[in-house]
Motif scaffolding. Sequence first.
Motif, PDB file in Angstrom:
ATOM      1  N   UNK A  37       0.857  -1.091  -0.071  1.00 57.99           N
ATOM      2  CA  UNK A  37       0.196  -0.079  -0.046  1.00 57.99           C
ATOM      3  C   UNK A  37       0.814   1.267   0.113  1.00 57.99           C
ATOM      4  N   UNK A  38       0.245   2.378  -0.604  1.00 53.15           N
ATOM      5  CA  UNK A  38       0.797   3.640  -0.397  1.00 53.15           C
ATOM      6  C   UNK A  38       0.354   4.464   0.411  1.00 53.15           C
ATOM      7  N   UNK A  39       1.051   4.692   1.391  1.00 52.48           N
ATOM      8  CA  UNK A  39       0.438   5.665   2.619  1.00 52.48           C
ATOM      9  C   UNK A  39       1.139   7.144   2.553  1.00 52.48           C
ATOM     10  N   UNK A  40       0.255   8.189   2.615  1.00 56.20           N
ATOM     11  CA  UNK A  40       1.094   9.441   2.540  1.00 56.20           C
ATOM     12  C   UNK A  40       1.377   9.939   3.851  1.00 56.20           C
ATOM     13  N   UNK A  41       2.538  10.879   4.135  1.00 53.53           N
ATOM     14  CA  UNK A  41       2.700  11.343   5.217  1.00 53.53           C
ATOM     15  C   UNK A  41       2.926  12.917   5.020  1.00 53.53           C
ATOM     16  N   UNK A 172      10.424   4.044   1.669  1.00 51.21           N
ATOM     17  CA  UNK A 172      10.465   5.494   2.350  1.00 51.21           C
ATOM     18  C   UNK A 172      10.759   6.419   1.518  1.00 51.21           C
ATOM     19  N   UNK A 173       9.790   7.207   0.770  1.00 54.47           N
ATOM     20  CA  UNK A 173       9.885   8.078  -0.377  1.00 54.47           C
ATOM     21  C   UNK A 173       9.719   9.477   0.350  1.00 54.47           C
ATOM     22  N   UNK A 174      11.122  10.329   0.512  1.00 56.17           N
ATOM     23  CA  UNK A 174      10.989  11.612   1.097  1.00 56.17           C
ATOM     24  C   UNK A 174      10.931  12.592   0.083  1.00 56.17           C
ATOM     25  N   UNK A 175       9.758  13.000  -0.243  1.00 51.90           N
ATOM     26  CA  UNK A 175       9.292  13.873  -1.499  1.00 51.90           C
ATOM     27  C   UNK A 175      10.194  13.592  -2.598  1.00 51.90           C
ATOM     28  N   UNK A 176       9.902  12.247  -3.229  1.00 52.91           N
ATOM     29  CA  UNK A 176      10.576  11.887  -4.404  1.00 52.91           C
ATOM     30  C   UNK A 176      10.417  12.669  -5.482  1.00 52.91           C
ATOM     31  N   UNK A 177       9.217  13.473  -5.756  1.00 55.09           N
ATOM     32  CA  UNK A 177       9.015  13.923  -6.907  1.00 55.09           C
ATOM     33  C   UNK A 177       8.864  15.484  -6.776  1.00 55.09           C
ATOM     34  N   UNK A 178       9.249  16.228  -5.615  1.00 59.21           N
ATOM     35  CA  UNK A 178       9.336  17.657  -5.334  1.00 59.21           C
ATOM     36  C   UNK A 178      10.152  18.512  -5.933  1.00 59.21           C
ATOM     37  N   UNK A 179      11.469  17.945  -6.220  1.00 65.54           N
ATOM     38  CA  UNK A 179      12.744  18.639  -7.005  1.00 65.54           C
ATOM     39  C   UNK A 179      12.423  18.279  -8.287  1.00 65.54           C
ATOM     40  N   UNK A 180      11.333  17.340  -9.129  1.00 69.13           N
ATOM     41  CA  UNK A 180      11.323  17.501 -10.476  1.00 69.13           C
ATOM     42  C   UNK A 180      10.434  18.677 -11.091  1.00 69.13           C
ATOM     43  N   UNK A 181      10.648  18.579 -12.240  1.00 62.93           N
ATOM     44  CA  UNK A 181       9.520  19.592 -13.060  1.00 62.93           C
ATOM     45  C   UNK A 181       8.253  19.109 -13.017  1.00 62.93           C
ATOM     46  N   UNK A 202       5.395  -1.714  -0.341  1.00 63.77           N
ATOM     47  CA  UNK A 202       4.619  -0.765   0.200  1.00 63.77           C
ATOM     48  C   UNK A 202       5.695   0.502   0.153  1.00 63.77           C
ATOM     49  N   UNK A 203       4.865   1.517   0.576  1.00 68.09           N
ATOM     50  CA  UNK A 203       5.566   2.747   0.354  1.00 68.09           C
ATOM     51  C   UNK A 203       5.036   4.095   1.218  1.00 68.09           C
ATOM     52  N   UNK A 204       5.899   4.431   2.014  1.00 63.03           N
ATOM     53  CA  UNK A 204       5.534   5.608   2.845  1.00 63.03           C
ATOM     54  C   UNK A 204       5.988   6.829   2.053  1.00 63.03           C
ATOM     55  N   UNK A 205       4.920   7.455   1.662  1.00 66.76           N
ATOM     56  CA  UNK A 205       5.029   8.628   0.746  1.00 66.76           C
ATOM     57  C   UNK A 205       5.016   9.986   1.477  1.00 66.76           C
ATOM     58  N   UNK A 206       6.455  10.672   1.691  1.00 70.01           N
ATOM     59  CA  UNK A 206       6.326  11.751   2.298  1.00 70.01           C
ATOM     60  C   UNK A 206       6.005  13.318   1.339  1.00 70.01           C
TER      61      UNK A 206
END
Length: 328
Positions: A37-41, A172-181, A202-206
């Motif tokens: 599951x993907x869970x947002x933080x 554990x994905x720490x803002x993995x797309x915020x640096x992208x266009x 499973x993914x903890x998506x920050x």
Amino acid sequence: MKAVLEVEHLVTSFPGVGRGKTVRAVNDVSIVLHSGEIVGLVGESGCGKSTLGRSIVGLEKPESGRVIFDGVDLGSLSGNRLRAARRAVQYVFQDPYASLNDRQTVGEAIDEALIIVGVASKAERSARIGQLLDQVGLASAVRDRFTRELSGGQRQRVAIARSLAVEPRVLICDEPVSALDLSIRAQVMNLFLDLRDQLGVACLFIAHDLALVRQAATRVYVMYLGKIVEGGGSDEVYGRPSHPYTQMLLASVPEADPMIERRRKIPLIKGEIPSPTNPPSGCFFRTRCPLAVGECARIEPPTIFLTPTHRIACRFANEIAQKSLTDA
Ligand SMILES: Nc1ncnc2c1ncn2[C@@H]1O[C@H](COP(=O)(O)OP(=O)(O)OP(=O)(O)O)[C@@H](O)[C@H]1O
Ligand SMILES: [Mg+2]
């Protein structure tokens, strides 16, 4: 659904500014991640999202609490068993420029990760590199390119391929797309959805971006000053936000539908985030809360379950939820 990762009453502190001062960046946090599951933080800058993620993977040392992987308390493990469990939980950093070595080719970068996990045969590693590139949606032609020659989105895909090389169960994905266009954010987001569907990771998506989390996560936790203030299914938290802070956060996201936008009755965000070295007494949110009463300064808020899955740390949760139903 089976829990793959459980965090129980985790506390992580740093020395604060001033003698004897500490910052409780993570303050008694309990969260759960189920397989696949993907869970947002979500939460404002400085609320402790990265520290929570880093404490889970062992990049920070928690002062108390437990991290349980696959039913086993990581604190009870050592040596090879701890290393194996640690490998199963990988961290994906925000900045794909910082997480890769400029002088390596894409193939070399992934190969390094495969060597670390002990894939001895060169032929086997080569086949696996092809498979990993395919999994993250990169053409095999990029294999011999230097990582510095790639775009931000491509680099993040390579970084993800490296994490996947160790066959993790949790990312554990720490803002993995915020640096992208903006234009490639959605594509990389879709990659996480694919990885969940195809590999059951499973993914903890920050993230700061609530709209992005809403689109990808089935559940979401809202963090404020080191604490989880609301948690539940995305439909529950977004559809019936019942902590005043969640309501404020959502109010700061413009609504696409102008009809809904006009109907919305949510207070405007006010006040500064208090100093984490010196948080308010009682409820940490009370200094910015439009509903705060004297009691909020004296006692910690109770945890109220609106449903078995929707929990809120606010004494007014029931009233807020009731009101949002009548207003809707
Ligand atoms: N290595 C450190 N030493 C001292 N204090 C730290 C350290 N890392 C984080 N902090 C403090 O801990 C608190 C939480 O920081 P953290 O980086 O976890 O927040 P965040 O929610 O990830 O913020 P952002 O959204 O800006 O990434 C902040 O007050 C921060 O200043
Ligand atoms: Mg952070």
